[in-house]
Design a protein around this motif. Structure first.
Motif, PDB file in Angstrom:
ATOM      1  N   LYS A  11      10.929   3.103 -12.072  1.00 11.78           N
ATOM      2  CA  LYS A  11       9.581   3.532 -11.697  1.00 11.78           C
ATOM      3  C   LYS A  11       8.638   2.329 -11.617  1.00 11.78           C
ATOM      4  O   LYS A  11       7.833   2.216 -10.693  1.00 11.78           O
ATOM      5  CB  LYS A  11       9.057   4.552 -12.705  1.00 11.78           C
ATOM      6  CG  LYS A  11       7.673   5.083 -12.365  1.00 11.78           C
ATOM      7  CD  LYS A  11       7.208   6.107 -13.395  1.00 11.78           C
ATOM      8  CE  LYS A  11       5.806   6.598 -13.056  1.00 11.78           C
ATOM      9  NZ  LYS A  11       5.308   7.581 -14.056  1.00 11.78           N
ATOM     10  N   SER A  12       8.755   1.424 -12.584  1.00 11.60           N
ATOM     11  CA  SER A  12       7.925   0.214 -12.583  1.00 11.60           C
ATOM     12  C   SER A  12       8.237  -0.655 -11.371  1.00 11.60           C
ATOM     13  O   SER A  12       7.331  -1.186 -10.719  1.00 11.60           O
ATOM     14  CB  SER A  12       8.163  -0.569 -13.875  1.00 11.60           C
ATOM     15  OG  SER A  12       7.410  -1.762 -13.878  1.00 11.60           O
ATOM     16  N   TYR A  13       9.529  -0.797 -11.035  1.00 10.17           N
ATOM     17  CA  TYR A  13       9.932  -1.533  -9.827  1.00 10.17           C
ATOM     18  C   TYR A  13       9.283  -0.904  -8.598  1.00 10.17           C
ATOM     19  O   TYR A  13       8.791  -1.610  -7.710  1.00 10.17           O
ATOM     20  CB  TYR A  13      11.455  -1.485  -9.671  1.00 10.17           C
ATOM     21  CG  TYR A  13      12.221  -2.598 -10.352  1.00 10.17           C
ATOM     22  CD1 TYR A  13      11.831  -3.061 -11.606  1.00 10.17           C
ATOM     23  CD2 TYR A  13      13.342  -3.175  -9.770  1.00 10.17           C
ATOM     24  CE1 TYR A  13      12.536  -4.069 -12.240  1.00 10.17           C
ATOM     25  CE2 TYR A  13      14.049  -4.180 -10.403  1.00 10.17           C
ATOM     26  CZ  TYR A  13      13.646  -4.625 -11.635  1.00 10.17           C
ATOM     27  OH  TYR A  13      14.342  -5.620 -12.255  1.00 10.17           O
ATOM     28  N   GLU A  39       6.538   0.864  -8.376  1.00 10.34           N
ATOM     29  CA  GLU A  39       5.091   0.619  -8.339  1.00 10.34           C
ATOM     30  C   GLU A  39       4.795  -0.786  -7.840  1.00 10.34           C
ATOM     31  O   GLU A  39       3.892  -0.996  -7.017  1.00 10.34           O
ATOM     32  CB  GLU A  39       4.491   0.827  -9.734  1.00 10.34           C
ATOM     33  CG  GLU A  39       4.494   2.287 -10.171  1.00 10.34           C
ATOM     34  CD  GLU A  39       4.065   2.458 -11.620  1.00 10.34           C
ATOM     35  OE1 GLU A  39       3.974   1.430 -12.338  1.00 10.34           O
ATOM     36  OE2 GLU A  39       3.838   3.612 -12.036  1.00 10.34           O
ATOM     37  N   ASP A  40       5.559  -1.767  -8.327  1.00  9.56           N
ATOM     38  CA  ASP A  40       5.335  -3.154  -7.894  1.00  9.56           C
ATOM     39  C   ASP A  40       5.651  -3.321  -6.410  1.00  9.56           C
ATOM     40  O   ASP A  40       4.904  -3.978  -5.673  1.00  9.56           O
ATOM     41  CB  ASP A  40       6.207  -4.112  -8.719  1.00  9.56           C
ATOM     42  CG  ASP A  40       5.755  -4.192 -10.171  1.00  9.56           C
ATOM     43  OD1 ASP A  40       4.578  -3.899 -10.442  1.00  9.56           O
ATOM     44  OD2 ASP A  40       6.580  -4.543 -11.034  1.00  9.56           O
ATOM     45  N   ALA A  41       6.773  -2.735  -5.976  1.00  6.87           N
ATOM     46  CA  ALA A  41       7.155  -2.851  -4.563  1.00  6.87           C
ATOM     47  C   ALA A  41       6.144  -2.143  -3.670  1.00  6.87           C
ATOM     48  O   ALA A  41       5.781  -2.650  -2.596  1.00  6.87           O
ATOM     49  CB  ALA A  41       8.558  -2.270  -4.350  1.00  6.87           C
ATOM     50  N   THR A  42       5.658  -0.997  -4.099  1.00 11.31           N
ATOM     51  CA  THR A  42       4.682  -0.242  -3.310  1.00 11.31           C
ATOM     52  C   THR A  42       3.390  -1.020  -3.141  1.00 11.31           C
ATOM     53  O   THR A  42       2.811  -1.053  -2.044  1.00 11.31           O
ATOM     54  CB  THR A  42       4.395   1.117  -3.983  1.00 11.31           C
ATOM     55  OG1 THR A  42       5.602   1.880  -4.029  1.00 11.31           O
ATOM     56  CG2 THR A  42       3.343   1.899  -3.205  1.00 11.31           C
ATOM     57  N   GLU A  43       2.926  -1.660  -4.205  1.00 10.85           N
ATOM     58  CA  GLU A  43       1.702  -2.465  -4.124  1.00 10.85           C
ATOM     59  C   GLU A  43       1.850  -3.587  -3.104  1.00 10.85           C
ATOM     60  O   GLU A  43       0.956  -3.828  -2.289  1.00 10.85           O
ATOM     61  CB  GLU A  43       1.361  -3.046  -5.495  1.00 10.85           C
ATOM     62  CG  GLU A  43       0.843  -2.019  -6.481  1.00 10.85           C
ATOM     63  CD  GLU A  43       0.553  -2.632  -7.835  1.00 10.85           C
ATOM     64  OE1 GLU A  43       0.781  -3.850  -8.000  1.00 10.85           O
ATOM     65  OE2 GLU A  43       0.097  -1.899  -8.738  1.00 10.85           O
ATOM     66  N   LYS A  70       6.261  -9.054 -11.643  1.00 14.06           N
ATOM     67  CA  LYS A  70       6.073  -8.597 -10.273  1.00 14.06           C
ATOM     68  C   LYS A  70       6.813  -9.506  -9.290  1.00 14.06           C
ATOM     69  O   LYS A  70       7.432  -9.032  -8.326  1.00 14.06           O
ATOM     70  CB  LYS A  70       4.582  -8.554  -9.933  1.00 14.06           C
ATOM     71  CG  LYS A  70       3.806  -7.448 -10.639  1.00 14.06           C
ATOM     72  CD  LYS A  70       2.320  -7.562 -10.328  1.00 14.06           C
ATOM     73  CE  LYS A  70       1.547  -6.423 -10.963  1.00 14.06           C
ATOM     74  NZ  LYS A  70       1.792  -5.135 -10.299  1.00 14.06           N
ATOM     75  N   ILE A  71       6.748 -10.810  -9.511  1.00 12.28           N
ATOM     76  CA  ILE A  71       7.416 -11.763  -8.622  1.00 12.28           C
ATOM     77  C   ILE A  71       8.930 -11.579  -8.685  1.00 12.28           C
ATOM     78  O   ILE A  71       9.629 -11.639  -7.661  1.00 12.28           O
ATOM     79  CB  ILE A  71       7.015 -13.207  -8.974  1.00 12.28           C
ATOM     80  CG1 ILE A  71       5.544 -13.437  -8.598  1.00 12.28           C
ATOM     81  CG2 ILE A  71       7.915 -14.213  -8.250  1.00 12.28           C
ATOM     82  CD1 ILE A  71       5.004 -14.794  -9.030  1.00 12.28           C
ATOM     83  N   VAL A  72       9.450 -11.338  -9.875  1.00 13.21           N
ATOM     84  CA  VAL A  72      10.890 -11.098 -10.021  1.00 13.21           C
ATOM     85  C   VAL A  72      11.306  -9.864  -9.214  1.00 13.21           C
ATOM     86  O   VAL A  72      12.332  -9.867  -8.528  1.00 13.21           O
ATOM     87  CB  VAL A  72      11.259 -10.919 -11.511  1.00 13.21           C
ATOM     88  CG1 VAL A  72      12.682 -10.382 -11.653  1.00 13.21           C
ATOM     89  CG2 VAL A  72      11.124 -12.246 -12.249  1.00 13.21           C
ATOM     90  N   VAL A  73      10.499  -8.821  -9.271  1.00 13.90           N
ATOM     91  CA  VAL A  73      10.804  -7.602  -8.518  1.00 13.90           C
ATOM     92  C   VAL A  73      10.781  -7.876  -7.022  1.00 13.90           C
ATOM     93  O   VAL A  73      11.671  -7.425  -6.280  1.00 13.90           O
ATOM     94  CB  VAL A  73       9.797  -6.483  -8.874  1.00 13.90           C
ATOM     95  CG1 VAL A  73       9.995  -5.275  -7.949  1.00 13.90           C
ATOM     96  CG2 VAL A  73       9.957  -6.061 -10.327  1.00 13.90           C
ATOM     97  N   PHE A 107      13.728  -7.534  -4.377  1.00 14.67           N
ATOM     98  CA  PHE A 107      13.586  -6.628  -3.232  1.00 14.67           C
ATOM     99  C   PHE A 107      14.001  -7.307  -1.929  1.00 14.67           C
ATOM    100  O   PHE A 107      14.792  -6.768  -1.155  1.00 14.67           O
ATOM    101  CB  PHE A 107      12.139  -6.143  -3.158  1.00 14.67           C
ATOM    102  CG  PHE A 107      11.827  -5.305  -1.940  1.00 14.67           C
ATOM    103  CD1 PHE A 107      12.487  -4.113  -1.711  1.00 14.67           C
ATOM    104  CD2 PHE A 107      10.864  -5.721  -1.034  1.00 14.67           C
ATOM    105  CE1 PHE A 107      12.196  -3.330  -0.596  1.00 14.67           C
ATOM    106  CE2 PHE A 107      10.560  -4.956   0.082  1.00 14.67           C
ATOM    107  CZ  PHE A 107      11.231  -3.753   0.306  1.00 14.67           C
ATOM    108  N   PHE A 108      13.482  -8.515  -1.689  1.00 13.78           N
ATOM    109  CA  PHE A 108      13.800  -9.201  -0.437  1.00 13.78           C
ATOM    110  C   PHE A 108      15.244  -9.703  -0.414  1.00 13.78           C
ATOM    111  O   PHE A 108      15.862  -9.778   0.659  1.00 13.78           O
ATOM    112  CB  PHE A 108      12.811 -10.340  -0.186  1.00 13.78           C
ATOM    113  CG  PHE A 108      11.512  -9.864   0.404  1.00 13.78           C
ATOM    114  CD1 PHE A 108      11.399  -9.607   1.766  1.00 13.78           C
ATOM    115  CD2 PHE A 108      10.406  -9.645  -0.393  1.00 13.78           C
ATOM    116  CE1 PHE A 108      10.219  -9.141   2.319  1.00 13.78           C
ATOM    117  CE2 PHE A 108       9.214  -9.187   0.146  1.00 13.78           C
ATOM    118  CZ  PHE A 108       9.120  -8.932   1.505  1.00 13.78           C
TER     119      PHE A 108
END
Length: 317
Positions: A26-28, A30-34, A74-77, A81-82
């Motif tokens: 869920k935290s991942y 939220e970070d990706a969505t932002e 956030k940067i790690v996520v 993601f990429f």
């Protein structure tokens, strides 16, 4: 949102392949969505066109109002993601590969003193006591949680009491279901990192605050009879991590103690347990630390407090 499909594929992948807990996923999300929302606002229509410069602008935006540890997460996520998008052939190269996480501070965490923690708990309980002592009529007394605002007072008091009494993570607290509470033994069953369960005890004050919330507050917010969540938001759904964090900050300000995060309150609880004579491995078990080295950070805090008390009390310090 334009990139919902890519985000959802990523979340599904890390949930299955990385064995992450639902709270972490869920935290991942939220970070990706932002990030994706900001990219969409900047006119990005295809993730393959995202550049390192775009991501550095995002980092600059996120660095305002976030601690370095939060920004690093956030940067790690985003890098993860990429990297996933590249592995799946959705983008040709990974623009986040060269994003650098900020250096972490090695300063000891801010914590409350035992007196300040007590002050914060008593301040959170004060509105509850007023509600319960309002005996203008038997009906009103029996319906102490009759208004939505009153219900939130019961919830917030139970939340900070339980958070401090157990030292659990804020994500573990909001993830609690009714079935996870054992009032006869005064314990909680929490789901921690890596989907590991542990049982955590809580004291009488937290138990009283929790019972009051469940009796007087929670029924006023519950809109779906099937909801199992212990802590609810104002609209009746499960309380989110950010909403719960806002409660902690708000209660700290109201009590006139240093503004602290839920994690700092967790640090405070661990330090006070150690100061009270708890064994380091017992605290490790309570907090759900995989490594004793992590728990040992709290001994450093205790040593700093001991040094401060020594300097104040010893005439030749």
């Amino acid at each position: 949102m334009r990139f919902d499909a890519e985000r959802d594929r990523f979340l599904g992948y890390v949930r299955v392949n990385d064995g992450l807990s639902l709270n972490t996923v869920k935290s991942y999300g939220e970070d990706a969505t932002e990030l994706l929302h900001i990219l969409e606002l900047r006119g990005v229509e295809d993730l393959s066109t995202v550049t390192l410069a775009d991501l550095r602008l995002w980092v600059s935006h996120e660095s305002q109002g976030h601690a370095r540890s939060t920004l690093a997460r956030k940067i790690v996520v985003v890098r993860r993601f990429f990297a996933f998008l590249q592995d799946q052939g959705i983008i040709p190269t990974n623009p986040a590969a060269e994003l650098i996480t900020p250096k972490q501070s090695h300063e000891l965490p801010r914590i409350l003193t035992a007196t300040q923690a007590t002050q914060m708990m008593e301040s959170a309980e004060h509105p509850v006591h007023e509600l319960l002592s309002d005996t203008s009529s038997k009906e009103r007394k029996g319906d102490a949680g009759g208004s939505r605002q009153a219900a939130l007072e019961f919830r917030d008091a139970a939340l900070v009491e339980l958070l401090y009494a157990t030292g659990v993570r804020i994500s573990e607290l909001v993830g609690l279901d009714i079935a996870d509470i054992d009032f006869s033994r005064r314990t909680l069953r929490v789901l921690g990192k890596g989907n590991k369960q542990r049982v955590v005890p809580f004291g009488a004050p937290a138990g009283i605050a929790l019972e009051r919330w469940l009796e007087h507050g929670r029924p006023q917010l519950l809109v779906r009879a099937s909801s199992d969540a212990v802590f609810l938001g104002a609209r009746g759904g499960r309380l989110g991590v950010r909403q719960a964090s806002d409660v902690v900050h708000r209660e700290a300000r109201k009590a006139g103690v240093p503004d602290i995060s839920p994690h700092s309150l967790r640090h405070s609880a661990a330090t006070h347990m150690l100061d009270g004579g708890a064994d380091l491995r017992e605290v490790q078990e309570l907090l759900g630390h995989a490594s004793l080295n992590t728990t040992q950070r709290y001994t450093h805090v205790s040593i700093e407090q001991l040094r401060h008390r020594y300097d104040q009390a010893f005439p030749r310090a």
